[in-house]
Design a protein around this motif. Structure first.
Motif, PDB file in Angstrom:
ATOM      1  N   GLN A   5      -0.233  -1.784  -9.350  1.00  0.00           N
ATOM      2  CA  GLN A   5      -1.526  -1.372  -8.821  1.00  0.00           C
ATOM      3  C   GLN A   5      -1.346  -0.143  -7.938  1.00  0.00           C
ATOM      4  O   GLN A   5      -0.317   0.008  -7.287  1.00  0.00           O
ATOM      5  N   PRO A   6      -2.320   0.733  -7.913  1.00  0.00           N
ATOM      6  CA  PRO A   6      -2.209   1.884  -6.999  1.00  0.00           C
ATOM      7  C   PRO A   6      -2.215   1.396  -5.555  1.00  0.00           C
ATOM      8  O   PRO A   6      -2.801   0.370  -5.225  1.00  0.00           O
ATOM      9  N   ASN A   7      -1.539   2.132  -4.726  1.00  0.00           N
ATOM     10  CA  ASN A   7      -1.433   1.768  -3.314  1.00  0.00           C
ATOM     11  C   ASN A   7      -2.759   2.065  -2.625  1.00  0.00           C
ATOM     12  O   ASN A   7      -3.090   3.206  -2.347  1.00  0.00           O
ATOM     13  N   ARG A   8      -3.532   1.027  -2.364  1.00  0.00           N
ATOM     14  CA  ARG A   8      -4.826   1.199  -1.705  1.00  0.00           C
ATOM     15  C   ARG A   8      -4.687   0.777  -0.257  1.00  0.00           C
ATOM     16  O   ARG A   8      -4.304  -0.342   0.037  1.00  0.00           O
ATOM     17  N   ARG A   9      -5.023   1.686   0.601  1.00  0.00           N
ATOM     18  CA  ARG A   9      -4.953   1.393   2.032  1.00  0.00           C
ATOM     19  C   ARG A   9      -6.284   0.881   2.521  1.00  0.00           C
ATOM     20  O   ARG A   9      -7.343   1.285   2.043  1.00  0.00           O
ATOM     21  N   ARG A  10      -6.204   0.014   3.490  1.00  0.00           N
ATOM     22  CA  ARG A  10      -7.429  -0.404   4.164  1.00  0.00           C
ATOM     23  C   ARG A  10      -7.888   0.725   5.068  1.00  0.00           C
ATOM     24  O   ARG A  10      -7.060   1.420   5.654  1.00  0.00           O
ATOM     25  N   PRO A  11      -9.186   0.892   5.184  1.00  0.00           N
ATOM     26  CA  PRO A  11      -9.648   1.934   6.114  1.00  0.00           C
ATOM     27  C   PRO A  11      -9.252   1.560   7.542  1.00  0.00           C
ATOM     28  O   PRO A  11      -9.316   0.400   7.939  1.00  0.00           O
ATOM     29  N   ALA A  12      -8.841   2.548   8.278  1.00  0.00           N
ATOM     30  CA  ALA A  12      -8.427   2.311   9.670  1.00  0.00           C
ATOM     31  C   ALA A  12      -9.631   1.914  10.505  1.00  0.00           C
ATOM     32  O   ALA A  12     -10.715   2.473  10.367  1.00  0.00           O
TER      33      ALA A  12
END
Length: 76
Positions: A5-12
């Motif tokens: 899966q693509p590396n999806r970051r949580r919004p800060a």
């Protein structure tokens, strides 16, 4: 074939502005004082006119019920 899966970051999460915290604290304090003074007024009226005790209790229960339903619906 890759299934990564693509590396999806949580919004800060934004930090609270100190000024905003002070405003919220003052608003909550004012709300508590208004509720307490309103409650003291109802206690006084009930003390001076005992026959109003039941209608005021039913009205308070109705307001509490409506507030509880509103809070439950907003959390849904």
């Amino acid at each position: 074939m890759s299934t990564a899966q693509p590396n999806r970051r949580r919004p800060a999460r934004r930090a609270w502005n100190p000024d905003l915290r002070a405003i919220w604290a003052l608003l909550i304090l004012v709300l508590v004082l208004v509720v307490l003074s309103f409650g003291a007024g109802l206690v006084y009226v009930t003390w001076r006119h005992p026959s109003l005790g039941t209608p005021l209790t039913v009205a308070l229960a109705g307001v509490t019920l409506l507030a509880t339903i509103a809070i439950a619906l907003t959390r849904r």
